[in-house]
Every structure is written in structure tokens, then in C-alpha cells.
Design a protein around this motif. Structure first.
Motif, short mmCIF file in Angstrom:
data_model
loop_
_atom_site.label_atom_id
_atom_site.label_comp_id
_atom_site.label_asym_id
_atom_site.label_seq_id
_atom_site.Cartn_x
_atom_site.Cartn_y
_atom_site.Cartn_z
N GLN A 308 -7.62 9.50 13.04
CA GLN A 308 -6.20 9.79 12.91
C GLN A 308 -5.94 11.30 12.82
OE1 GLN A 308 -3.66 7.00 12.71
NE2 GLN A 308 -5.55 6.43 13.78
N VAL A 309 -4.74 11.70 13.20
CA VAL A 309 -4.29 13.08 13.11
C VAL A 309 -3.03 13.11 12.25
CG1 VAL A 309 -3.50 15.12 14.36
CG2 VAL A 309 -5.19 13.61 15.40
N LEU A 310 -2.99 14.00 11.28
CA LEU A 310 -1.80 14.21 10.46
C LEU A 310 -1.17 15.53 10.87
CD1 LEU A 310 -0.01 13.31 8.07
CD2 LEU A 310 -1.55 14.61 6.57
N LEU A 342 2.78 6.49 10.58
CA LEU A 342 3.33 6.80 9.26
C LEU A 342 4.14 8.09 9.38
CD1 LEU A 342 3.46 6.30 6.17
CD2 LEU A 342 1.32 7.58 5.98
N MET A 343 5.32 8.12 8.77
CA MET A 343 6.16 9.31 8.85
C MET A 343 6.79 9.56 7.48
SD MET A 343 9.26 10.16 11.51
CE MET A 343 10.24 8.72 11.06
N GLN A 344 6.85 10.83 7.10
CA GLN A 344 7.43 11.19 5.79
C GLN A 344 8.05 12.58 5.92
OE1 GLN A 344 5.12 12.07 1.86
NE2 GLN A 344 5.34 9.85 2.02
N ASN A 345 9.22 12.75 5.31
CA ASN A 345 9.85 14.07 5.38
C ASN A 345 10.26 14.56 4.00
OD1 ASN A 345 12.23 12.08 5.75
ND2 ASN A 345 13.26 14.05 5.30
N SER A 351 6.16 15.11 8.34
CA SER A 351 4.75 14.80 8.58
C SER A 351 4.63 13.45 9.27
CB SER A 351 3.97 14.77 7.27
OG SER A 351 3.94 16.04 6.66
N VAL A 352 3.73 13.37 10.24
CA VAL A 352 3.49 12.12 10.96
C VAL A 352 1.99 11.90 11.10
CG1 VAL A 352 5.66 12.19 12.23
CG2 VAL A 352 3.63 13.23 13.22
N CYS A 353 1.60 10.64 11.10
CA CYS A 353 0.19 10.27 11.31
C CYS A 353 0.11 9.46 12.60
CB CYS A 353 -0.31 9.44 10.12
SG CYS A 353 -2.04 8.95 10.26
N ILE A 354 -0.81 9.86 13.49
CA ILE A 354 -0.94 9.23 14.80
C ILE A 354 -2.41 9.08 15.17
CG2 ILE A 354 1.28 10.11 15.65
CD1 ILE A 354 -0.30 12.29 17.14
N ASP A 355 -2.69 8.23 16.18
CA ASP A 355 -4.02 8.17 16.76
C ASP A 355 -4.32 9.46 17.50
OD1 ASP A 355 -4.45 5.51 15.96
OD2 ASP A 355 -3.51 4.73 17.78
N GLU A 407 0.72 9.84 1.11
CA GLU A 407 0.80 8.45 0.70
C GLU A 407 2.24 7.98 0.72
OE1 GLU A 407 0.46 7.51 -3.69
OE2 GLU A 407 -0.50 9.49 -3.66
N GLN A 408 2.39 6.68 0.91
CA GLN A 408 3.72 6.09 0.97
C GLN A 408 3.61 4.65 0.47
OE1 GLN A 408 6.13 5.37 4.87
NE2 GLN A 408 6.51 7.49 4.25
N ARG A 409 4.59 4.24 -0.31
CA ARG A 409 4.52 2.90 -0.88
C ARG A 409 5.89 2.24 -0.87
NH1 ARG A 409 2.08 2.22 -6.88
NH2 ARG A 409 0.76 3.88 -6.03
#
Length: 420
Positions: A308-310, A342-345, A351-355, A407-409
Motif C-alpha cells: 500500500q501507498v499512503l 481509505l481517506m481522511q482529511n 490523506s489517502v491509502c491506495i494499492d 487509523e479510522q474507526r
């Protein structure tokens, strides 16, 4: 009527092809559509051929291609006499593939991918068909490219559902008929081969089941069913005997590799149950996916995605992360065909997490760096835990000693991005 799908692991060698025959002949489900993937690691090998050809390393290209051919010949040596017609068929398709490889340097990468990699499914079904015929099992070989009609979104083609349904529904199968066809591949309106995305054979099988109004679809896998975690990583992984459609969609969305993400929707729409069973132990009950409320047993699911890449983006002028900025960024990802896991701002960053797919990610990073301050980490793992409340200590256990980068919940799902 029913639909079976056999993945690459199930036909990786002569014994696997023989086992496919035993399952199809002994269970006696008729009429039956059998969808087959490329054999073993053929897709990976053809991707390597593609990369070498795009780098103009033609000597190495043909060396790897010959290894692909030789692997299939070895399987045939274990199934047929040496003068069997299958060897002429293989020689013809080998010549065709060599011609395709010659064209690769002049094609865009994704189009070149679809022109070559789908041949793995064609070779696989030629061999399986020849063996079924050898064993006296009557069937019809079908070219899926004439039935699965798509657009030209190379490597991730979108299916024209109306046209595809129209073509498949005209098969007119009788009560004892068996049809053998390929997964993963289709064709666009110009007749060029397209592919449905990695592991897309599950989706192909679902399309046939949906269009034919099948009683059920069975995916024959190398695991005993849908499991609560990868048994190669987690020794306490359990087999679910039942998974609701909607939970299956959630699991595939988060990366559970046992089922292709698009498989569930056409089945749920038509109310067709999905069975996931082991080709190694076909008498085991496996997992039933159908309408319902909760998984059985009620335990958490753990899904790990590696490589994964963040990526973290910050506006150059310290402006807030606005809806319009996020929309522009999301359009970049859509245009390059990259799915965000996964995405968070925050106020000043996104920030995004991708293959990590270098063909897609590197151009994306270059484009984004023109407008944003950009940081990224690669070689990461994304862990998703569904229904963590079923086991109160699971989050602490899974994150202990981890360097958590993001992290995200929510009420039912926790996600963590970390380095190994």
C-alpha cells in the motif's frame, strides 16, 4: 441450471484439470456453465512478458513467453497422448500470441495489457475442453468475448449489462447441456479483447448466472470457504458457514481476495445464492452467501492488504481542504483508474491509502505534485477489522507494537495503515 467457476489454483497442473472433470461429472448438476480462469500463475507471467516488451527487452520477453508455453505443454503431457490435436491448437495460439507481443511496444500500456494477458484464459479453456472431450463429457466451448460486452476502459472494463444479458440469455441451454467458457475477458464494440480487472473471473461467472437466472453460482477455491482472515497469516481463522450478501459486499470492498468485488451485485439483484467451496474437498459444505442479517459464526473479520501507498496532500497556499479541492483530487484518482481504500482529511491536509501500481501511481504522483505539497510512504499494510465488537480485545491485540500512520474507526469497522 447452475454455474461453476474454477480459479487458476484449481487447474494449475494436470491433476487439477482431472479434478475439475471429477467434480463436474460426479456432482451431475445440469444444465451447467463452467467458467475457468488462467492456469496457475499464468496471468502473473504474462504481465511480466508485457513489462519486458514495453521496456523493449525483446530477448527476455520471448524467453519468459516460452516458459508460459512450456508450462501449458507440461500440463498437456500429463493429460494427453503426444499426437493429440491439443498440441496443434497450442502451437497456433502461441503463434498468435507472438504476433500480439510484437505490437506491444506501439500500444499504450493498459491497452497492450488487455491485448495479451487474457490469452491465459483462452489457453486454459482449450486444454480443459480437450480433456473433457477425451473423457467423453459432452460440452460446448464458448468464447466469452462474444458474450461479455464492455467499454474500452482497458484493464478495468465496464460491462454493458443490457447487451451482455441479451447475448447470454440466447444460449438456449437444454437440460443436460454443459457450456465451458472463460472468466476475466470480454470485448468492446470494436471486437478488441478487454479484461474485467484482476481476479475478474468471479465477476464473469456472476454475469452468466445473472443473465441465465441460475439456481446458484459455486466458486471452487483452494480454501474451504469464506474465512474470517487469511489462514496463511492467522492461525485462528474460521470458516463462515453463512455470509449475508451485504456483508460479502463489505468484505470484498475492503479487500477480501476470495471474491471479486463486483461479483455480489448481479447475484443479489437476481436473488441467486453464491457458494464458496473447496475444490480439494468438494464434499465440505463451504460458505453460503445469500439474503440474511448476520454472519455465522459471529466473529470479527480481518483483511490485510499489503503493498500500500499512503499519500498526504497539502495545499500550497495553506488554504483549507475544501469540498471543491477534494472533488478535484478524487477526479484525478478516477481518471487514472486508482481506487482509494481509505481517506481522511484535516483542515490543511488530505490523506489517502491506495494499492501501489507503478503504471498508474507514478503519473498520478507527478500530476498531484504540480498543485500540492506531497508526501508519501510506500511498502505499507492496510488492516481492516470488521465487527470488532464481537471480540473486545482484538484492536489492542492487532495494533500492539505497530507503527500506526493512519487509523479510522466507525461503529462496525476499524482500519489501520502501518509499516511492517
Amino acid at each position: 441450471m447452475k454455474v461453476y467457476k474454477f480459479g487458476g489454483a484449481s487447474v494449475k497442473d494436470a491433476a487439477g484439470v482431472s479434478n475439475l472433470y471429477e467434480i463436474v461429472s460426479s456432482l451431475n448438476d445440469r444444465p451447467l456453465v463452467v467458467v475457468v480462469s488462467a492456469m496457475g500463475k499464468t496471468t502473473n507471467a504474462l504481465e511480466k512478458v508485457l513489462h519486458l516488451a514495453k521496456d523493449a527487452k525483446m530477448q527476455e520477453t520471448y524467453q519468459v513467453l516460452e516458459l508460459v508455453f512450456e508450462m501449458h505443454r507440461r500440463i498437456c503431457y500429463g493429460l494427453f497422448r503426444q499426437n493429440h490435436a491439443i498440441f496443434e491448437r497450442l502451437a497456433a495460439i502461441e503463434a498468435e500470441m507472438k504476433f500480439v507481443v510484437e505490437q506491444i511496444p506501439g500500444l499504450p500500456y493498459n491497452q497492450a495489457y488487455d491485448s495479451l494477458v487474457g490469452y491465459g484464459e483462452l489457453i486454459s479453456t482449450y486444454i480443459v475442453s480437450a480433456y473433457l472431450q477425451e473423457k467423453g463429457l459432452k460440452h460446448q466451448w464458448l468464447d466469452a468475448r462474444q458474450y461479455i460486452i464492455t467499454d474500452s476502459s482497458w484493464r478495468m472494463a465496464m460491462v454493458n449489462m443490457e447487451e451482455t444479458r441479451s447475448r447470454i440469455s440466447k444460449l438456449g441451454m437444454n437440460k443436460n447441456d454443459i457450456v465451458l467458457t472463460q472468466g476475466f475477458i470480454g470485448s468492446n464494440n470494436e471486437g478488441h479483447m478487454t479484461t474485467l480487472g484482476r481476479e475478474g473471473s468471479d465477476y464473469s461467472a456472476a454475469l452468466f448466472a445473472w443473465a441465465l437466472g441460475a439456481q446458484s453460482l459455486t466458486l471452487w477455491k483452494d480454501v474451504p470457504g469464506v474465512m474470517s482472515a487469511d489462514p496463511a497469516v492467522y492461525s485462528d481463522a474460521e470458516v463462515f458457514s453463512f455470509v449475508p450478501y451485504r456483508e460479502a459486499v463489505e468484505l470484498t470492498y475492503y479487500g477480501a481476495s476470495v471474491i471479486h468485488p463486483k461479483t455480489i451485485k448481479p447475484l443479489e439483484n437476481a436473488g441467486i445464492p453464491l457458494l464458496v467451496k473447496s475444490f480439494k474437498e468438494p464434499m465440505l459444505p463451504g460458505t453460503l452467501i445469500a439474503a440474511g442479517d448476520t454472519t455465522v459464526p459471529a466473529v470479527p473479520s480481518r483483511i490485510r492488504k499489503t503493498n500500500q501507498v499512503l499519500i498526504t496532500l497539502k495545499p500550497n497556499d495553506l488554504s483549507f481542504v475544501s469540498e471543491s479541492m477534494m472533488a478535484a483530487v478524487l477526479q484525478e484518482f478516477h481518471t487514472t483508474g486508482i481506487r482509494i481504500h481509505l481517506m481522511q482529511n484535516s483542515a490543511l491536509s488530505l490523506s489517502v491509502c491506495i494499492d501501489y501500481d507503478p503504471v498508474r501511481v507514478e503519473p498520478l504522483l507527478h500530476s498531484l505534485s504540480q498543485r500540492f505539497r506531497l508526501k508519501y510512504n510506500s511498502g505499507l499494510t492496510l488492516l481492516t477489522i470488521r465487527h470488532y465488537l464481537h471480540q473486545p480485545d482484538i484492536l489492542a491485540k492487532e495494533t500492539k507494537h505497530r507503527k500506526i500512520l493512519l487509523e479510522q474507526r466507525s461503529r462496525s469497522t476499524a482500519q489501520y495503515v502501518f509499516g511492517e
